[in-house]
Scaffold this active site. Structure first.
Site, PDB file in Angstrom:
ATOM      1  N   GLU A   1       9.873   0.894  10.543  1.00 14.93           N
ATOM      2  CA  GLU A   1      10.917   1.907  10.352  1.00 14.93           C
ATOM      3  C   GLU A   1      10.219   3.244  10.542  1.00 14.93           C
ATOM      4  O   GLU A   1       9.411   3.656   9.713  1.00 14.93           O
ATOM      5  CB  GLU A   1      11.529   1.749   8.957  1.00 14.93           C
ATOM      6  CG  GLU A   1      12.907   2.354   8.865  1.00 14.93           C
ATOM      7  CD  GLU A   1      12.861   3.718   8.259  1.00 14.93           C
ATOM      8  OE1 GLU A   1      12.729   4.680   9.041  1.00 14.93           O
ATOM      9  OE2 GLU A   1      12.942   3.825   7.031  1.00 14.93           O
TER      10      GLU A   1
ATOM     11  N   LYS B   1       0.835  -1.209   0.000  1.00 15.94           N
ATOM     12  CA  LYS B   1       0.000   0.000   0.000  1.00 15.94           C
ATOM     13  C   LYS B   1       0.867   1.256   0.000  1.00 15.94           C
ATOM     14  O   LYS B   1       1.479   1.594   1.003  1.00 15.94           O
ATOM     15  CB  LYS B   1      -0.945   0.055   1.200  1.00 15.94           C
ATOM     16  CG  LYS B   1      -2.029   1.109   0.956  1.00 15.94           C
ATOM     17  CD  LYS B   1      -2.697   1.637   2.177  1.00 15.94           C
ATOM     18  CE  LYS B   1      -1.958   2.741   2.875  1.00 15.94           C
ATOM     19  NZ  LYS B   1      -1.817   3.999   2.083  1.00 15.94           N
TER      20      LYS B   1
ATOM     21  N   GLY C   1       2.952   3.577  13.523  1.00 16.92           N
ATOM     22  CA  GLY C   1       3.715   2.352  13.787  1.00 16.92           C
ATOM     23  C   GLY C   1       3.164   1.608  14.997  1.00 16.92           C
ATOM     24  O   GLY C   1       3.055   0.374  14.999  1.00 16.92           O
TER      25      GLY C   1
ATOM     26  N   GLU D   1       9.624  15.222  16.053  1.00 14.79           N
ATOM     27  CA  GLU D   1      10.000  15.191  14.642  1.00 14.79           C
ATOM     28  C   GLU D   1       9.187  16.234  13.884  1.00 14.79           C
ATOM     29  O   GLU D   1       7.965  16.261  13.985  1.00 14.79           O
ATOM     30  CB  GLU D   1       9.725  13.787  14.078  1.00 14.79           C
ATOM     31  CG  GLU D   1      10.173  13.645  12.643  1.00 14.79           C
ATOM     32  CD  GLU D   1      10.051  12.212  12.127  1.00 14.79           C
ATOM     33  OE1 GLU D   1       8.944  11.648  12.187  1.00 14.79           O
ATOM     34  OE2 GLU D   1      11.070  11.666  11.661  1.00 14.79           O
TER      35      GLU D   1
ATOM     36  N   CYS E   1      13.424  10.500   7.385  1.00 18.05           N
ATOM     37  CA  CYS E   1      13.341   9.955   8.743  1.00 18.05           C
ATOM     38  C   CYS E   1      14.693  10.055   9.455  1.00 18.05           C
ATOM     39  O   CYS E   1      14.744  10.204  10.666  1.00 18.05           O
ATOM     40  CB  CYS E   1      12.854   8.523   8.711  1.00 18.05           C
ATOM     41  SG  CYS E   1      13.716   7.519   7.507  1.00 18.05           S
TER      42      CYS E   1
ATOM     43  N   GLY F   1       6.864   4.824   8.353  1.00 19.72           N
ATOM     44  CA  GLY F   1       6.041   6.021   8.505  1.00 19.72           C
ATOM     45  C   GLY F   1       6.168   6.584   9.900  1.00 19.72           C
ATOM     46  O   GLY F   1       7.212   6.425  10.549  1.00 19.72           O
ATOM     47  N   SER F   2       5.100   7.194  10.381  1.00 19.92           N
ATOM     48  CA  SER F   2       5.153   7.866  11.679  1.00 19.92           C
ATOM     49  C   SER F   2       5.190   6.864  12.832  1.00 19.92           C
ATOM     50  O   SER F   2       4.660   5.764  12.728  1.00 19.92           O
ATOM     51  CB  SER F   2       3.944   8.789  11.834  1.00 19.92           C
ATOM     52  OG  SER F   2       2.757   8.028  11.811  1.00 19.92           O
ATOM     53  N   THR F   3       5.791   7.286  13.924  1.00 22.52           N
ATOM     54  CA  THR F   3       5.849   6.448  15.119  1.00 22.52           C
ATOM     55  C   THR F   3       4.439   6.185  15.644  1.00 22.52           C
ATOM     56  O   THR F   3       4.115   5.081  16.082  1.00 22.52           O
ATOM     57  CB  THR F   3       6.747   7.114  16.178  1.00 22.52           C
ATOM     58  OG1 THR F   3       8.082   7.144  15.642  1.00 22.52           O
ATOM     59  CG2 THR F   3       6.766   6.350  17.489  1.00 22.52           C
ATOM     60  N   GLU F   4       3.588   7.210  15.525  1.00 21.16           N
ATOM     61  CA  GLU F   4       2.202   7.081  15.975  1.00 21.16           C
ATOM     62  C   GLU F   4       1.486   5.928  15.241  1.00 21.16           C
ATOM     63  O   GLU F   4       0.883   5.053  15.865  1.00 21.16           O
ATOM     64  CB  GLU F   4       1.525   8.422  15.668  1.00 21.16           C
ATOM     65  CG  GLU F   4       0.113   8.555  16.102  1.00 21.16           C
ATOM     66  CD  GLU F   4      -0.542   9.793  15.425  1.00 21.16           C
ATOM     67  OE1 GLU F   4       0.171  10.595  14.772  1.00 21.16           O
ATOM     68  OE2 GLU F   4      -1.760   9.896  15.557  1.00 21.16           O
TER      69      GLU F   4
HETATM   70  P1  NAI Z   1       1.698   8.134   8.347  1.00 21.90           P
HETATM   71  O1  NAI Z   1       2.483   7.322   9.267  1.00 21.90           O
HETATM   72  O2  NAI Z   1       0.263   8.430   8.687  1.00 21.90           O
HETATM   73  O3  NAI Z   1       1.696   7.486   6.879  1.00 21.90           O
HETATM   74  C1  NAI Z   1       2.585   6.491   6.415  1.00 21.90           C
HETATM   75  C2  NAI Z   1       1.818   5.365   5.756  1.00 21.90           C
HETATM   76  O4  NAI Z   1       0.959   4.764   6.710  1.00 21.90           O
HETATM   77  C3  NAI Z   1       0.903   5.806   4.605  1.00 21.90           C
HETATM   78  O5  NAI Z   1       0.881   4.803   3.618  1.00 21.90           O
HETATM   79  C4  NAI Z   1      -0.458   5.885   5.274  1.00 21.90           C
HETATM   80  O6  NAI Z   1      -1.542   5.729   4.381  1.00 21.90           O
HETATM   81  C5  NAI Z   1      -0.377   4.724   6.244  1.00 21.90           C
HETATM   82  N1  NAI Z   1      -1.287   4.803   7.386  1.00 21.90           N
HETATM   83  C6  NAI Z   1      -1.733   5.920   8.018  1.00 21.90           C
HETATM   84  N2  NAI Z   1      -2.570   5.576   9.024  1.00 21.90           N
HETATM   85  C7  NAI Z   1      -2.654   4.231   9.023  1.00 21.90           C
HETATM   86  C8  NAI Z   1      -3.363   3.279   9.822  1.00 21.90           C
HETATM   87  N3  NAI Z   1      -4.158   3.667  10.824  1.00 21.90           N
HETATM   88  N4  NAI Z   1      -3.198   1.959   9.561  1.00 21.90           N
HETATM   89  C9  NAI Z   1      -2.398   1.556   8.558  1.00 21.90           C
HETATM   90  N5  NAI Z   1      -1.721   2.405   7.769  1.00 21.90           N
HETATM   91  C10 NAI Z   1      -1.837   3.725   7.991  1.00 21.90           C
HETATM   92  O7  NAI Z   1       2.461   9.491   8.108  1.00 21.90           O
HETATM   93  P2  NAI Z   1       1.857  10.916   7.673  1.00 21.90           P
HETATM   94  O8  NAI Z   1       0.571  11.190   8.359  1.00 21.90           O
HETATM   95  O9  NAI Z   1       1.862  10.987   6.206  1.00 21.90           O
HETATM   96  O10 NAI Z   1       2.986  11.882   8.226  1.00 21.90           O
HETATM   97  C11 NAI Z   1       2.973  12.251   9.585  1.00 21.90           C
HETATM   98  C12 NAI Z   1       4.348  12.303  10.146  1.00 21.90           C
HETATM   99  O11 NAI Z   1       4.912  11.007  10.116  1.00 21.90           O
HETATM  100  C13 NAI Z   1       5.351  13.137   9.390  1.00 21.90           C
HETATM  101  O12 NAI Z   1       5.248  14.492   9.734  1.00 21.90           O
HETATM  102  C14 NAI Z   1       6.634  12.526   9.844  1.00 21.90           C
HETATM  103  O13 NAI Z   1       6.988  13.042  11.109  1.00 21.90           O
HETATM  104  C15 NAI Z   1       6.306  11.064   9.983  1.00 21.90           C
HETATM  105  N6  NAI Z   1       6.714  10.282   8.803  1.00 21.90           N
HETATM  106  C16 NAI Z   1       7.843   9.507   8.877  1.00 21.90           C
HETATM  107  C17 NAI Z   1       8.295   8.819   7.773  1.00 21.90           C
HETATM  108  C18 NAI Z   1       9.525   7.982   7.808  1.00 21.90           C
HETATM  109  O14 NAI Z   1      10.166   7.812   6.787  1.00 21.90           O
HETATM  110  N7  NAI Z   1       9.878   7.390   8.933  1.00 21.90           N
HETATM  111  C19 NAI Z   1       7.615   8.930   6.473  1.00 21.90           C
HETATM  112  C20 NAI Z   1       6.401   9.695   6.509  1.00 21.90           C
HETATM  113  C21 NAI Z   1       6.005  10.355   7.636  1.00 21.90           C
END
Ligand code: NAI
Ligand code: MG
Length: 484
Positions: A258, A183, A241, A378, A292, A236-239
């Site tokens: 990650e 996804k 995760g 972050e 990240c 993605g985000s720690t939240e």
């Molecule tokens: P996110 O963690 O919400 O999104 C990342 C992925 O997770 C996307 O594919 C999203 O559709 C999916 N996702 C979101 N909620 C989900 C859920 N409940 N269950 C399963 N999958 C879900 O990140 P977002 O909202 O785009 O960005 C927020 C913050 O996260 C950023 O400001 C940054 O601090 C951090 N982030 C960290 C990344 C990294 O490379 N470690 C990459 C992107 C964001």
């Protein structure tokens, strides 16, 4: 700044399930904007639970069927072929990545796409090198292990390096013989669906790779909580995760994560200051700071603070922010209005009001205390916090005073100090007199709340294989424990 050109009619994409491009069961679609202009770049099918169910069923069928029967060599050849097709189309894919994500074309051309090709190529070679062991057990027994694929993998990726994150996830999973439901992030679905076309062209059996574009709360959550998924990998985000780990716990699905970071990038007085300034720039302004492992906490030894800060500020002011399709642009827009607004909440007085795109300028906070929110949370934008320190001990204590532990950098000419730091810092990756270096052969992943599991390198294969121990009696005699 140079002005981004208005675009033509939106591109259209469908989901990729069981080897076919199909609409979502609901027929719903969503728009992904070009962050440089705010206009719709593409209309994409919006998957939800029904589509995820279909994709998982297809991946299961492929796993139990054709894919498991294929030889490791043929699997490797398919991966290698895919890497070549990506290389063939690299210029076009780089342009699509830049239009969907906003990253400068210089980055998508020279960093993202070469990294994608490298990862598929590297893991293609691993397909034939995944081996079991023989164990020297006592007695008339033969014991060996089989290293087998985990099964059907759900993979959820972010928007900051869309195609590269797809490659980090897909390449080791496929090399090890798994099937996948991937996804992409809703902000950047386009290049993963372009990759699907190349997966089809390369000749992967149907259902081996399925790509379901949609939102996290719907498609992502359905994937993470799916009962027929054997492993879930997330970046993605720690939240989120934590949500993924909770959902996976319900079915005891294997998890790798990650997540975020707040990396220390440390400048000692004995560093080459020019190199260190360049390293600080690379650490925080690369990819608009949406990285990240960004070096968002810049620790500077007190006695060189003024010198460093003066040069850093001067360079930061010269960064060319503008149209990401312009080859000279060093920073494009942030990925979305939502991300831009998040960053603005840290620095509202710096709203540059660049046209309709989501632009933000390089920003430096000086005299930051490591306890402040700006040094602990972050930000995921081109915003750095400069913090001073007096000696090595104070530095290590402050650098480790964070919930994160993804990466760290150090600039010094003193090799003892550099290696002492590398050992003392709680982070998965350490850069000495460099920053953001990566290679498909080198492991990447976090300590602490930056996640668990290592991607890339041979360690990535641990995430996508499981070990079976096989015992063989060589004595031909009954066990005897309950009598002869
Ligand atoms: P996110 O963690 O919400 O999104 C990342 C992925 O997770 C996307 O594919 C999203 O559709 C999916 N996702 C979101 N909620 C989900 C859920 N409940 N269950 C399963 N999958 C879900 O990140 P977002 O909202 O785009 O960005 C927020 C913050 O996260 C950023 O400001 C940054 O601090 C951090 N982030 C960290 C990344 C990294 O490379 N470690 C990459 C992107 C964001
Ligand atoms: Mg989110």
């Amino acid at each position: 700044m140079s002005t981004p050109q208005p675009q033509t009619t939106p591109r259209r994409y469908q989901l990729f399930i069981d080897g076919q491009f199909v609409d979502a069961e609901s027929s719903k679609t969503f728009a992904t904007p070009n962050p440089a202009t705010g206009e719709t770049f593409a209309e994409v099918a919006e998957a939800d639970k029904a589509d995820v169910d279909k994709a998982v069923a297809a991946a299961r069928k492929a796993f139990e069927g054709k894919w498991s029967k294929m030889s490791a060599r043929d699997r490797g050849r398919l991966l290698y072929k895919l890497s070549q097709l990506i290389e063939r189309d690299a210029a076009q894919l780089a342009e699509l990545e830049t239009r969907d994500n906003g990253k400068p074309i210089k980055e998508s051309t020279y960093i993202d796409l070469p990294g994608v090709v490298e990862n598929f190529e590297y893991f293609a070679g691993w397909s034939t090198k995944i081996e079991g062991e023989t164990i020297p057990v006592p007695g008339q027994m033969f014991n060996y292990t089989l290293r087998e694929p985990v099964g059907v993998c759900g993979q959820i990726i972010p928007w900051n390096f869309p195609l590269l994150m797809a490659a980090w996830k897909l390449a080791p999973a496929l090399a090890a013989g798994n099937t996948v439901v991937l996804k992409p992030a809703e902000q950047t679905p386009v290049t993963a669906l372009e990759l699907a076309k190349l997966i089809q062209e390369a000749g992967f059996p149907e259902g081996v790779v399925n790509i379901v574009t949609g939102y996290g709360e719907t498609a992502g959550a359905a994937l993470a909580s799916h009962k027929d998924i054997d492993k879930i990998a997330f970046t993605g985000s720690t939240e989120v995760g934590k949500l993924i780990a909770k959902a996976a716990a319900e079915n005891l699905t294997k998890v790798s994560l990650e997540l975020g970071g707040k990396a220390p990038n440390v400048i000692f007085a004995d560093a080459d200051i020019d190199q260190a300034v360049n390293g600080a720039m690379m650490g925080i302004f690369f990819n608009q700071g949406q990285v990240c492992c960004a070096g968002s906490r810049i620790f500077v030894e007190e006695k060189v603070k003024d010198e460093f800060l003066g040069r850093f500020k001067e360079k930061a002011e010269k960064v060319k922010v503008g149209d990401p399709m312009d080859k000279a642009t060093l920073m494009g827009p942030q990925v979305s209005a939502e991300q831009l607004n998040r960053i603005k909440s840290w620095s509202p007085q710096l709203d540059p009001q660049f046209q309709n795109g989501y632009f933000f300028q390089p920003t430096i906070f000086s005299d930051v205390d490591n306890k402040m929110r700006v040094a602990q949370e972050e930000i995921f934008g081109p915003v750095s916090s400069v913090i001073t320190f007096k000696d090595d001990d104070e530095l290590i204590q402050k650098a480790n005073d964070t919930i994160y532990g993804l990466s760290a950098g150090i600039w010094t000419q003193n090799i003892t100090r550099a290696h002492r730091f590398a050992k003392a810092i709680k982070a998965g990756v350490v850069w000495i007199n460099t920053y953001n270096m990566m290679n498909a052969a080198s492991p990447f992943g976090g300590y602490k709340q930056s996640g668990y599991g290592r991607e890339m390198g041979k360690h990535a294969l641990d995430l996508y294989t499981q070990v079976k121990s096989v015992w063989v009696d060589l004595s031909g005699k009954p066990i005897g424990w309950f009598g002869k």
